[in-house]
Scaffold this motif. Structure first.
Motif, mmCIF file in Angstrom:
data_model
loop_
_atom_site.group_PDB
_atom_site.id
_atom_site.type_symbol
_atom_site.label_atom_id
_atom_site.label_comp_id
_atom_site.label_asym_id
_atom_site.label_seq_id
_atom_site.Cartn_x
_atom_site.Cartn_y
_atom_site.Cartn_z
ATOM 1 N N PHE A 49 0.817 -1.216 0.000
ATOM 2 C CA PHE A 49 0.000 0.000 0.000
ATOM 3 C C PHE A 49 0.850 1.266 0.000
ATOM 4 O O PHE A 49 0.368 2.333 -0.337
ATOM 5 N N LEU A 50 2.089 1.140 0.410
ATOM 6 C CA LEU A 50 2.964 2.311 0.447
ATOM 7 C C LEU A 50 4.086 2.189 -0.584
ATOM 8 O O LEU A 50 5.114 2.805 -0.448
ATOM 9 N N HIS A 51 3.844 1.352 -1.598
ATOM 10 C CA HIS A 51 4.900 1.182 -2.602
ATOM 11 C C HIS A 51 5.079 2.480 -3.370
ATOM 12 O O HIS A 51 4.151 2.984 -3.991
ATOM 13 N N SER A 52 6.286 3.037 -3.303
ATOM 14 C CA SER A 52 6.500 4.361 -3.883
ATOM 15 C C SER A 52 7.555 4.361 -4.972
ATOM 16 O O SER A 52 7.925 5.420 -5.471
ATOM 17 N N GLY A 53 8.076 3.203 -5.321
ATOM 18 C CA GLY A 53 9.067 3.161 -6.398
ATOM 19 C C GLY A 53 10.378 3.834 -6.051
ATOM 20 O O GLY A 53 10.996 4.462 -6.909
ATOM 21 N N PHE A 54 10.815 3.714 -4.817
ATOM 22 C CA PHE A 54 12.079 4.346 -4.417
ATOM 23 C C PHE A 54 13.253 3.810 -5.226
ATOM 24 O O PHE A 54 14.174 4.544 -5.559
ATOM 25 N N GLU A 55 13.213 2.514 -5.533
ATOM 26 C CA GLU A 55 14.354 1.929 -6.241
ATOM 27 C C GLU A 55 14.408 2.433 -7.684
ATOM 28 O O GLU A 55 15.481 2.612 -8.237
ATOM 29 N N LYS A 56 13.235 2.668 -8.271
ATOM 30 C CA LYS A 56 13.209 3.229 -9.621
ATOM 31 C C LYS A 56 13.720 4.668 -9.602
ATOM 32 O O LYS A 56 14.472 5.089 -10.472
ATOM 33 N N LEU A 57 13.304 5.417 -8.581
ATOM 34 C CA LEU A 57 13.753 6.804 -8.457
ATOM 35 C C LEU A 57 15.270 6.880 -8.334
ATOM 36 O O LEU A 57 15.899 7.788 -8.862
ATOM 37 N N GLY A 58 15.845 5.898 -7.612
ATOM 38 C CA GLY A 58 17.280 5.916 -7.384
ATOM 39 C C GLY A 58 18.083 5.847 -8.659
ATOM 40 O O GLY A 58 19.218 6.314 -8.699
ATOM 41 N N GLU A 59 17.493 5.301 -9.714
ATOM 42 C CA GLU A 59 18.241 5.190 -10.959
ATOM 43 C C GLU A 59 18.325 6.520 -11.686
ATOM 44 O O GLU A 59 19.038 6.642 -12.669
ATOM 45 N N ASP A 60 17.575 7.508 -11.230
ATOM 46 C CA ASP A 60 17.623 8.824 -11.868
ATOM 47 C C ASP A 60 18.285 9.887 -10.999
ATOM 48 O O ASP A 60 18.485 11.001 -11.448
ATOM 49 N N LEU A 61 18.565 9.560 -9.753
ATOM 50 C CA LEU A 61 19.164 10.544 -8.847
ATOM 51 C C LEU A 61 20.631 10.187 -8.644
ATOM 52 O O LEU A 61 20.992 9.014 -8.678
ATOM 53 N N ASP A 62 21.456 11.184 -8.402
ATOM 54 C CA ASP A 62 22.858 10.835 -8.206
ATOM 55 C C ASP A 62 23.082 10.368 -6.769
ATOM 56 O O ASP A 62 22.168 10.348 -5.951
ATOM 57 N N PHE A 63 24.320 9.995 -6.491
ATOM 58 C CA PHE A 63 24.576 9.288 -5.237
ATOM 59 C C PHE A 63 24.215 10.122 -4.014
ATOM 60 O O PHE A 63 23.694 9.598 -3.036
ATOM 61 N N ASN A 64 24.481 11.421 -4.052
ATOM 62 C CA ASN A 64 24.149 12.238 -2.887
ATOM 63 C C ASN A 64 22.667 12.575 -2.830
ATOM 64 O O ASN A 64 22.104 12.702 -1.755
ATOM 65 N N GLN A 65 22.038 12.696 -3.984
ATOM 66 C CA GLN A 65 20.611 13.025 -3.983
ATOM 67 C C GLN A 65 19.769 11.888 -3.406
ATOM 68 O O GLN A 65 18.750 12.118 -2.775
ATOM 69 N N TYR A 66 20.223 10.660 -3.622
ATOM 70 C CA TYR A 66 19.418 9.526 -3.177
ATOM 71 C C TYR A 66 19.353 9.437 -1.658
ATOM 72 O O TYR A 66 18.455 8.794 -1.117
ATOM 73 N N ILE A 67 20.304 10.086 -0.978
ATOM 74 C CA ILE A 67 20.293 10.029 0.488
ATOM 75 C C ILE A 67 18.982 10.601 1.041
ATOM 76 O O ILE A 67 18.447 10.100 2.024
ATOM 77 N N THR A 68 18.434 11.598 0.370
ATOM 78 C CA THR A 68 17.160 12.150 0.842
ATOM 79 C C THR A 68 16.036 11.122 0.731
ATOM 80 O O THR A 68 15.081 11.167 1.492
ATOM 81 N N ILE A 69 16.145 10.196 -0.234
ATOM 82 C CA ILE A 69 15.107 9.167 -0.380
ATOM 83 C C ILE A 69 15.231 8.140 0.747
ATOM 84 O O ILE A 69 14.228 7.622 1.241
ATOM 85 N N THR A 70 16.479 7.850 1.150
ATOM 86 C CA THR A 70 16.649 6.832 2.185
ATOM 87 C C THR A 70 16.021 7.264 3.515
ATOM 88 O O THR A 70 15.642 6.416 4.310
ATOM 89 N N ASP A 71 15.918 8.564 3.748
ATOM 90 C CA ASP A 71 15.222 9.030 4.959
ATOM 91 C C ASP A 71 13.816 8.478 5.050
ATOM 92 O O ASP A 71 13.320 8.172 6.120
ATOM 93 N N THR A 354 28.509 5.793 -14.523
ATOM 94 C CA THR A 354 27.995 7.152 -14.656
ATOM 95 C C THR A 354 27.703 7.723 -13.273
ATOM 96 O O THR A 354 27.854 7.044 -12.269
ATOM 97 N N ARG A 355 27.251 8.978 -13.253
ATOM 98 C CA ARG A 355 27.074 9.631 -11.953
ATOM 99 C C ARG A 355 25.801 9.196 -11.224
ATOM 100 O O ARG A 355 25.641 9.483 -10.051
ATOM 101 N N THR A 356 24.902 8.511 -11.910
ATOM 102 C CA THR A 356 23.747 7.951 -11.208
ATOM 103 C C THR A 356 23.939 6.445 -11.089
ATOM 104 O O THR A 356 24.489 5.820 -11.989
ATOM 105 N N PRO A 357 23.504 5.848 -9.988
ATOM 106 C CA PRO A 357 23.641 4.391 -9.876
ATOM 107 C C PRO A 357 22.776 3.682 -10.904
ATOM 108 O O PRO A 357 21.723 4.185 -11.311
ATOM 109 N N TYR A 358 23.235 2.513 -11.341
ATOM 110 C CA TYR A 358 22.455 1.755 -12.316
ATOM 111 C C TYR A 358 21.291 1.060 -11.636
ATOM 112 O O TYR A 358 20.216 0.923 -12.207
ATOM 113 N N ARG A 359 21.526 0.618 -10.422
ATOM 114 C CA ARG A 359 20.471 -0.069 -9.673
ATOM 115 C C ARG A 359 20.768 0.137 -8.203
ATOM 116 O O ARG A 359 21.902 -0.042 -7.771
#
Lengths: 401, 171
Positions: A49-71, A354-359
C-alpha cells in the motif's frame, strides 16, 4: 456443545479484514484473517500500500541526492538508513572516511536505535493497553529527536550523511546535551522495565505468544532483535568484518532463547542499554578532525558558506552537481549489510560508471521479518495479533519502498 | 568454507553451470546459468551458506552482461561470517528460472517481488502473484524500458462516486 440440545454448535468461518487503516498496524498493512470463533485459522497478509518506487527513483538521482530518499524508508530511524547507504556508496567507490566521521555516524546510529526501540516497546505496550510505558518512551524519544534537530537541522528527514562524509559537524557542546538525554534514558528504561517486566497481565499477554524457532528464523531470513530473541547469536556490528569503526567500542550482544513476544521486548530493552554504552564511549573517544573528505577528489560538496559567499565555491559546487560532471564511480557492484534497529539493512548498488547508480536495491529488514507473520498468528487468538504485530516493528515505508 | 575455495570447488563440480567468477571490492561474485541455480544453491547451502540475506534482480539492458536479466542472491555463512554473491542470468525471451523457495522460505516473498517488478517467472513457486503492485497492473516497473513517470496508469483510475454533489462555484 449446546447445553439444551446437546448438539455441537455450528459456527461459520468469519473473514475479518484487518487494516489497511487499522490503528494497531502503525502503517498501512492489510491482513485478511479467517476466524473460527476468536481463533485465527488462516491469515493472508497483503502489502504494497505504500509502494513508492524508491528503487526506480534511485536510478535517476545521483549518489548524494538519493540520500534524501533513504530518509523516507525507515521513518523511525532515518539516520541508520543514511549511514547504510553512504557506506554502500563508499565501498563502491573505495573511499575512506575520517575517524571522526565514523564516530559521529556510530553516535547517531545508536541514538536512533534507542529512539526506535523506545517507540517500538511503547507501541507494543499501548496496543496491549499499557499507556504509561508508551508515554514514558514517547517523551524521551522527543528529546532524542531534539538532539537530531540540533545536529542535522531536521527531526525526521535528516539526510545527514554524504558519500564520503557528513553534511556538517556536530555543534560545540553537543556532548553535554547527549549525556543529559542518555542519563534520562537510563531512568526511563528502568521505569519501563519496572512497569512491565513483572506485570502479570503483561507476562500473560506476551509469554509464549508468537514463538519463532531458530530454524524458522534462519529459513525466513529474520535478522536483528527478532533473530536474537530466537537464540541466534548474530550481530553484524560484532560478528562480521566491522563497519564504521564498531570494533573500537566495547558492548555486549543481547540474546534470548524463547523467541516469543516477551523475549523480543527484553532484547530490545537490553539493546537500549548497550546503545547507551556505545554512545558514551563514542563521546569520550571522539577524535578531532574533519568530517568531509578531500575536496580534490571531486566527490564532496563544498561548505554552503563558501558556495554562497565566494565565486570559486559556487563554480566548484556546479562542477560537482552538473549532470555531466561529478562523481565517476567504477563499474561494479557493492552490497553492504548494516545492523539497523530492525535487523540487517543492506544496500546493494550496481554502477555502470555514470554519476547515477544503475540499480539501488534496499534489503529491507521489515519485509523478511514480516514474511513469517501469517505462519505465526495461525492458531492464536485474535487479541494476540496486535501483540505479535507490535513486536515485529514493521515499518511500512521500508516494507513497500 | 571461504568464498575462494567454495567457488573453485563448484567450478570443478558444475563446469557447465558456471559462466564466470569475478571479484569486486574483495568480494567474490559467481556468475551462473539460470537453469542450474537450484543445484548450485543447494551445494552452497550444504557447504555452510545457510542464510539467504537478499534476493533481487538487475536489468542489464544498457549495462551489458551474459543475458538481459540477472537474478542475484546474497548468501551469508553464519559460521565463518563470509558472504558470497551468486548471479543467475535469465534471457529476455524466456525469463524463467527455478524457485529456491524449497531451500529458504524467505525466497517466497522476495521472488514475488522480483516477479512483480521485473516479470521474471520462478518455476514451482507456491504463490507467484504480484506483491507490491495491484493484481491488475500491467508492465514491470523496474525494467529499464519502463518509463520513470509511468505509462499514464493514473489517468485510468476509476472515479468513485459517493453520491456527494459538487459544490456550486462561487459567483
Amino acid at each position: 456443545m449446546n447445553r439444551v440440545t446437546e448438539q455441537p454448535i455450528e459456527t461459520d468461518k468469519m473473514v475479518l479484514n484487518f487494516g489497511p487503516q487499522h490503528p494497531s498496524t502503525h502503517g498501512t498493512l492489510r491482513i485478511i484473517m479467517e476466524l473460527e470463533g476468536e481463533t485465527v485459522k488462516k491469515a493472508t497478509p497483503e502489502i504494497g500500500f505504500l509502494h513508492s518506487g524508491f528503487e526506480k527513483l534511485g536510478e535517476d538521482l545521483d549518489f548524494n541526492q538519493y540520500i534524501t530518499i533513504t530518509d523516507r524508508m525507515n521513518y523511525l530511524s532515518p539516520l541508520c538508513n543514511n549511514v547504510a547507504y553512504a557506506l554502500a556508496a563508499e565501498k563502491l567507490m573505495d573511499l575512506k572516511v575520517s575517524k571522526r566521521t565514523e564516530y559521529i555516524r556510530v553516535l547517531m546510529c545508536e541514538l536512533s536505535r534507542i529512539a526506535d526501540h523506545l517507540l517500538n516497546v511503547g507501541m507494543l505496550a499501548v496496543d496491549l493497553g499499557a499507556l504509561t510505558a508508551f508515554l514514558y518512551g514517547f517523551r524521551l524519544r522527543e528529546d532524542i529527536y531534539d538532539l537530531f534537530e540540533i545536529a542535522t537541522g531536521t527531526r525526521l528527514t535528516t539526510s545527514y550523511t554524504l558519500v564520503g562524509g557528513l553534511m556538517r559537524d556536530i555543534p560545540d557542546g553537543y556532548d553535554k546535551a547527549v549525556i543529559k538525554v542518555l542519563d534520562e534514558t537510563v531512568e526511563v528504561t528502568n521505569e519501563i522495565e519496572t512497569l512491565l517486566n513483572k506485570n502479570r497481565i503483561w507476562q500473560d499477554r506476551t509469554k509464549d505468544i508468537g514463538s519463532i524457532s531458530k530454524e524458522d528464523a534462519i529459513s525466513y531470513g529474520i535478522s536483528g532483535p527478532m533473530a536474537r530473541a530466537s537464540g541466534i547469536d548474530w550481530d553484524i556490528r560484532v560478528n562480521e568484518p566491522p563497519y564504521s569503526s564498531y570494533e573500537d567500542f566495547d558492548f555486549d550482544v543481547a540474546i534470548a532463547l524463547n523467541g516469543d513476544v516477551f523475549d523480543r521486548y527484553l532484547v530490545r530493552m537490553e539493546e537500549i542499554r548497550q546503545s547507551i554504552k556505545i554512545c558514551r564511549q563514542s563521546l569520550d573517544k571522539m577524535p578531532t578532525g574533519d568530517v568531509s573528505i578531500d575536496p580534490d577528489l571531486g566527490f564532496s560538496l563544498p561548505p554552503k558558506d563558501e558556495v554562497y559567499n565566494s565565486i570559486e565555491g559556487l563554480i566548484y559546487h556546479f562542477e560537482v552537481t552538473m549532470p555531466n560532471r561529478g562523481m565517476t564511480p567504477p563499474v561494479g557492484e557493492a552490497y553492504v549489510p548494516t545492523e539497523s534497529p530492525n535487523g540487517e539493512l543492506g544496500f546493494y548498488i550496481v554502477s555502470d560508471g555514470t554519476r547515477t547508480p544503475y540499480r539501488v536495491r534496499t534489503r529491507p529488514p521489515s519485509l523478511m521479518n514480516y514474511s513469517i507473520f501469517s505462519k505465526l498468528i495461525e492458531g492464536h487468538m485474535l487479541s494476540d495479533v496486535p501483540a505479535i504485530l507490535g513486536s515485529f516493528n514493521v515499518i511500512a515505508g521500508e516494507l513497500d519502498r | 568454507m571461504s568464498p575462494a575455495t567454495i567457488t573453485s570447488q563448484l567450478k570443478e563440480k558444475f563446469p557447465e553451470a558456471i559462466l564466470d567468477i569475478t571479484e569486486f571490492a574483495d568480494e567474490k561474485i559467481l556468475h551462473i546459468k539460470s537453469q542450474h541455480i537450484l543445484l548450485v544453491l543447494t551445494a552452497l547451502k550444504s557447504a555452510g551458506y545457510n542464510f539467504l540475506a537478499d534476493l533481487t534482480a538487475i536489468d542489464n539492458l544498457t549495462l551489458g552482461g551474459f543475458e538481459r536479466f540477472a537474478v542475484s542472491y546474497h548468501l551469508l555463512c553464519h559460521e565463518t561470517a563470509e558472504r558470497l554473491t551468486v548471479k543467475a542470468y535469465v534471457s529476455e525471451e524466456k525469463p524463467t528460472l527455478p524457485s529456491v523457495e524449497s531451500l529458504w522460505k524467505t525466497a517466497d516473498w522476495q521472488e514475488r517481488e522480483v516477479f512483480d517488478l521485473y516479470g521474471i517467472i520462478f518455476e514451482e513457486h507456491p504463490n507467484l502473484t504480484r506483491i507490491m503492485n495491484p493484481d491488475d497492473y500491467e508492465g514491470y516497473p523496474l525494467r529499464k524500458d519502463y518509463p520513470r513517470l509511468g505509462r499514464k496508469e493514473r489517468d485510468d483510475f476509476p472515479v468513485v462516486n459517493r453520491g456527494i454533489r459538487k459544490k456550486k462555484p462561487l459567483e
